[in-house]
Design a protein around this motif. Structure first.
Motif, PDB file in Angstrom:
ATOM      1  N   LYS A   1       0.477  -1.227   0.268  1.00 36.18           N
ATOM      2  CA  LYS A   1      -0.275   0.384   0.014  1.00 36.18           C
ATOM      3  C   LYS A   1       0.787   1.206  -0.443  1.00 36.18           C
ATOM      4  O   LYS A   1       2.049   1.511   0.326  1.00 36.18           O
ATOM      5  CB  LYS A   1      -0.391  -0.095   1.409  1.00 36.18           C
ATOM      6  CG  LYS A   1      -2.258  -1.401   0.983  1.00 36.18           C
ATOM      7  CD  LYS A   1      -2.754  -1.284   2.088  1.00 36.18           C
ATOM      8  CE  LYS A   1      -3.615  -2.504   2.037  1.00 36.18           C
ATOM      9  NZ  LYS A   1      -5.161  -3.099   3.271  1.00 36.18           N
TER      10      LYS A   1
ATOM     11  N   GLU B   1     -11.594 -10.179  -1.459  1.00 34.80           N
ATOM     12  CA  GLU B   1     -11.135  -9.785  -0.284  1.00 34.80           C
ATOM     13  C   GLU B   1     -12.291  -8.738   0.686  1.00 34.80           C
ATOM     14  O   GLU B   1     -13.035  -7.757   0.008  1.00 34.80           O
ATOM     15  CB  GLU B   1     -10.179  -8.970  -0.414  1.00 34.80           C
ATOM     16  CG  GLU B   1      -8.837  -8.650  -1.323  1.00 34.80           C
ATOM     17  CD  GLU B   1      -7.610  -8.444  -0.869  1.00 34.80           C
ATOM     18  OE1 GLU B   1      -6.838  -8.453  -0.170  1.00 34.80           O
ATOM     19  OE2 GLU B   1      -7.123  -6.945  -1.144  1.00 34.80           O
TER      20      GLU B   1
ATOM     21  N   GLY C   1      -7.224  -9.951   3.395  1.00 36.34           N
ATOM     22  CA  GLY C   1      -8.176  -9.580   4.893  1.00 36.34           C
ATOM     23  C   GLY C   1      -7.533  -9.799   5.953  1.00 36.34           C
ATOM     24  O   GLY C   1      -7.973 -11.538   6.324  1.00 36.34           O
ATOM     25  N   SER C   2      -6.786  -8.957   6.606  1.00 41.83           N
ATOM     26  CA  SER C   2      -6.557  -9.096   8.321  1.00 41.83           C
ATOM     27  C   SER C   2      -5.725 -10.955   8.159  1.00 41.83           C
ATOM     28  O   SER C   2      -5.885 -12.005   9.127  1.00 41.83           O
ATOM     29  CB  SER C   2      -7.297  -9.434   9.343  1.00 41.83           C
ATOM     30  OG  SER C   2      -7.571  -7.993   9.067  1.00 41.83           O
TER      31      SER C   2
HETATM   32  P1  PGA Z   1      -4.101  -6.480   5.261  1.00 41.61           P
HETATM   33  O1  PGA Z   1      -5.029  -6.128   3.966  1.00 41.61           O
HETATM   34  O2  PGA Z   1      -4.032  -7.765   5.210  1.00 41.61           O
HETATM   35  O3  PGA Z   1      -4.203  -5.346   6.231  1.00 41.61           O
HETATM   36  O4  PGA Z   1      -6.182  -6.743   5.957  1.00 41.61           O
HETATM   37  C1  PGA Z   1      -5.481  -6.592   2.491  1.00 41.61           C
HETATM   38  C2  PGA Z   1      -5.124  -6.045   1.802  1.00 41.61           C
HETATM   39  O5  PGA Z   1      -5.675  -5.299   1.053  1.00 41.61           O
HETATM   40  O6  PGA Z   1      -4.826  -6.166   0.704  1.00 41.61           O
END
Ligand code: PGA
Length: 250
Positions: A11, A167, A212-213
């Motif tokens: 990101k 996600e 997702g986490s």
């Molecule tokens: P996260 O992000 O692992 O911090 O939940 C996943 C993503 O946005 O691809």
């Protein structure tokens, strides 16, 4: 057989020095004999410096976004050709943050997807429902629509370059993960949509990642589901030790 993939989405994090340090740490720690296809997606300015470090390794370079035009008066945008010229092999399109913060629509994502595959790069297409949609039981319909209005516009031949990343938005960066059963249920549904649209072979050969986490403590259980072929990792990709334990969770 479809590939197992673990991709780190960095990101908007890490300066040049921090990016290089994380990359070096990964080079030291990602097992050279892993069968998992490992990718990292740094920010645009850090793509080339990362590529310089990883070019002879088993870590591959991904970009977090791209524009659908090749060049021209599109201030602030980066084209697929430019990404390819610095060593990018995969482009992430449709991340929920692009949809919600930057207003990217199905139509725009369809154009971007088509551009990525036409340039012969791998497309990692992200999608997933928000909490309200999950609570009201609409998550299957939402996911179906997200696919049909964008990435399912690709031809069967083009779709060979696609990796999907489911996600659920309520699990991104929240510390709340879909349970392994919820992930499996959705992934099996997605595979059934693939079968309907592109046939059995494509359905069986397309990697579907969960995002997702995902953390070292839950990766093994999620990845052990038959239709989960890996993960797109945000927060836990920013620390080499965490990311590597996810890579080795298969
Ligand atoms: P996260 O992000 O692992 O911090 O939940 C996943 C993503 O946005 O691809």
């Amino acid at each position: 057989m479809r590939k197992h993939i673990v991709a780190g989405n960095w990101k908007m994090n890490k300066t040049l020095e921090a990016s290089k340090a994380l990359t070096q740490d990964l080079l030291d720690k990602v097992p050279t004999d892993t069968e998992t296809h490992v990718m990292v997606a740094p920010t645009f300015p850090n793509l080339y410096p990362t590529q310089e470090l990883i070019k002879d390794s088993n870590i591959h370079l991904a970009a977090q976004n791209a524009h659908f035009e090749e060049s021209g008066a599109f201030t602030g945008e980066v084209s697929v050709e430019m990404l390819e010229s610095v060593g990018v092999t995969t482009v992430i399109i449709g991340h929920s943050e692009r949809r919600s913060i930057f207003g990217e629509t199905h139509e725009l994502l369809a154009k971007k997807s088509s551009k990525v595959v036409q340039a012969d790069l791998q497309l990692m297409f992200c999608f997933g429902e928000v909490l309200e949609e999950r609570k009201s039981g609409n998550h299957f319909d939402v996911v179906k629509q997200q696919l049909e209005e964008s990435v399912f516009q690709l031809s069967a031949e083009e779709f060979k370059q696609v990796v999907l990343a489911y996600e659920p938005v309520w699990a991104i960066g929240t510390g709340e993960t879909a349970s392994p059963e919820q992930a499996q249920e959705m992934h099996a549904f997605i595979r059934s949509l693939l079968k309907e649209k592109y046939g059995e072979e494509t359905a069986e050969n397309t990697s579907i990642l969960y995002g997702g986490s995902v953390k070292p403590k839950n990766a093994k259980e999620i990845f052990s589901q038959p239709d989960v072929d890996g993960g797109l990792i945000g927060g836990a990709a920013l620390k080499a030790d965490d990311f590597v334990s996810i890579v080795t969770a298969f």
